[in-house]
Design a protein around this motif. Structure first.
Motif, PDB file in Angstrom:
ATOM      1  N   LYS A  24      38.144  37.891  42.699  1.00 28.40           N
ATOM      2  CA  LYS A  24      38.438  36.971  43.796  1.00 28.40           C
ATOM      3  C   LYS A  24      37.150  36.620  44.554  1.00 28.40           C
ATOM      4  O   LYS A  24      36.935  35.468  44.933  1.00 28.40           O
ATOM      5  CB  LYS A  24      39.425  37.664  44.751  1.00 28.40           C
ATOM      6  CG  LYS A  24      40.326  36.728  45.497  1.00 28.40           C
ATOM      7  CD  LYS A  24      41.501  37.518  46.090  1.00 28.40           C
ATOM      8  CE  LYS A  24      41.735  37.163  47.546  1.00 28.40           C
ATOM      9  NZ  LYS A  24      42.778  38.046  48.149  1.00 28.40           N
ATOM     10  N   LYS A  51      39.466  48.301  49.089  1.00 27.79           N
ATOM     11  CA  LYS A  51      40.337  47.142  48.877  1.00 27.79           C
ATOM     12  C   LYS A  51      39.610  45.921  48.302  1.00 27.79           C
ATOM     13  O   LYS A  51      40.148  44.821  48.293  1.00 27.79           O
ATOM     14  CB  LYS A  51      41.054  46.771  50.184  1.00 27.79           C
ATOM     15  CG  LYS A  51      40.170  46.680  51.394  1.00 27.79           C
ATOM     16  CD  LYS A  51      40.982  46.434  52.677  1.00 27.79           C
ATOM     17  CE  LYS A  51      40.040  46.036  53.782  1.00 27.79           C
ATOM     18  NZ  LYS A  51      39.917  47.012  54.852  1.00 27.79           N
ATOM     19  N   ASP A  74      38.258  43.107  45.905  1.00 22.90           N
ATOM     20  CA  ASP A  74      38.691  42.421  44.671  1.00 22.90           C
ATOM     21  C   ASP A  74      37.516  41.593  44.148  1.00 22.90           C
ATOM     22  O   ASP A  74      37.218  40.503  44.657  1.00 22.90           O
ATOM     23  CB  ASP A  74      39.894  41.524  44.993  1.00 22.90           C
ATOM     24  CG  ASP A  74      40.440  40.815  43.753  1.00 22.90           C
ATOM     25  OD1 ASP A  74      39.667  40.591  42.786  1.00 22.90           O
ATOM     26  OD2 ASP A  74      41.638  40.488  43.757  1.00 22.90           O
ATOM     27  N   ASN A  75      36.848  42.093  43.097  1.00 24.83           N
ATOM     28  CA  ASN A  75      35.601  41.474  42.625  1.00 24.83           C
ATOM     29  C   ASN A  75      35.818  40.066  42.069  1.00 24.83           C
ATOM     30  O   ASN A  75      35.047  39.154  42.371  1.00 24.83           O
ATOM     31  CB  ASN A  75      34.944  42.373  41.571  1.00 24.83           C
ATOM     32  CG  ASN A  75      33.503  41.986  41.305  1.00 24.83           C
ATOM     33  OD1 ASN A  75      32.703  41.868  42.239  1.00 24.83           O
ATOM     34  ND2 ASN A  75      33.171  41.778  40.039  1.00 24.83           N
TER      35      ASN A  75
END
Lengths: 246, 246
Positions: B223, B218, B220-221
């Motif tokens: 972010k 899950k 999110d790079n």
């Protein structure tokens, strides 16, 4: 290495090549190369140009220099590599003494720095270090009576924190030039210029004398550093303003 | 130079001495020294420790590595100087291939890096660079078929932006480790670790496998990078949190 003129970070890469060239000449030290990298990172964050707060501090610095009886500019290996021509121009315009003064001391490196400036037409002090800055261990405290020792104001670009503090303790007016607004050097200065050393001297050579003196008289250094930190903080959080080619 | 253990920036000064030592051995290049200085400045701003966002990205990176068929860790001169032991420990724990792969190419420097790891008990690739990463000029594209060329996931600590982008174009999963969150390398990565390379490998060796895989799924790079920029921005504007001895 050939750097294309249209490279988005052309100036920065040219500066880096100068550092390496002066390292090979024996003027810049290995730790000077690492320090330069630190400066590069802070300059990225500043946007690689002189912002309004840098300009303001440079005007105040010129004002203080003009009001001083005996201002002296201290030059080390990195400063020589990065800003030799700008310092020569500024020093000649206002008749300011320049002194070679280095942290990793050797007579040979002092001699190379003095000769470098002489070869470009400016005589500088540094060969006859007959005094000591109190509180610094032997070689790191060396300076000339005719220069830094008897100066009322010293400009110390890219200076070590201990030496900046020792000069303050001697009662001198201290102008620092350092891209890191949080370094001990920047924090010690009466006027702390957070800008590239070459841009700083070029700017100072271009300002109006009277305006600079009047800015000096109302300049608040702590407030200006806080403004610079806010500026850097905003730059960091706004990715979109960043150059494409870090 | 002897550094007192109670110096507020002891670890940083030890790292710097390692770089200089490995420069003298011919493993680190001159431009590697300048790059290290850039890293130092970003690490100051990060507080010289792994923050929560770094830890999260490192767990996600371990998750991706564990899910990969053939992960490979690329090591250059600076990475060898800064993180040799941590990489050996991590690589042995999970049986991950390591390949010497350098930007300023010479057979001699490749050989020195491979021998350095061999002398510490780890065989690594790099001697038989029989393939090219497409899109890079000759020597900069060199790699081994058995290593980076056929990997599905590559870990590229302290990598050049062009090479990071070329590996992405080859369709590989790319994990970057770079203290500058705004470098082209960090921006190119599928997982961008903004941390010191030694801390990153030490951390990755210590995490739980299952937790890391579930974080990877899950993660999110983009972010996470924005969170790191916010963190740095807050650090910069809060002078009081800064170490005394920059």
């Amino acid at each position: 290495m050939e750097i294309p003129k249209n490279h988005p970070r052309y100036e920065s890469l040219i500066r880096r090549n100068r550092l390496i060239e002066f390292y090979e000449k024996g003027i810049v030290t290995i730790s000077g190369l690492i320090s330069h990298g630190r400066g590069e990172a802070f300059d990225y964050i500043l946007g690689e140009k002189s912002n309004d707060y840098a300009i303001l501090s440079e005007k105040a610095a010129l004002g203080l220099i003009l009001k001083s009886k005996k201002p002296v500019i201290s030059v080390n290996g990195n400063v020589t590599a990065l800003a030799d021509d700008a310092i020569i121009e500024f020093s000649k315009k206002y008749g300011i003494t320049v002194e070679a003064n280095i942290f990793h001391w050797s007579q040979e490196r002092i001699e190379k720095i003095v000769k470098h400036f002489e070869s470009k037409g400016l005589s500088i002090l540094g060969r006859n270090q007959n005094m000591r800055i109190p509180g610094l261990e032997s070689n790191r405290g060396r300076c000339e009576f005719e220069g830094i020792f008897s100066a009322d104001t010293v400009v110390i670009p890219l200076e070590d924190g201990d030496r900046a503090e020792a000069l303050i303790k001697m009662g001198k007016n201290v102008i620092t030039i350092d891209l890191n607004p949080l370094s001990r050097t920047s924090r010690a200065g009466h006027i702390s210029i957070v800008d590239d050393v070459n841009r700083a001297f070029k700017n100072m050579a271009s300002f109006d004398r009277d305006e600079s003196i009047s800015i000096y008289e109302k300049f608040d250094n702590s407030k200006n550093i806080v403004k610079i930190l806010e500026f850097m903080s905003i730059r960091l959080s706004s990715l979109k303003d960043w150059p494409d080619n870090l």
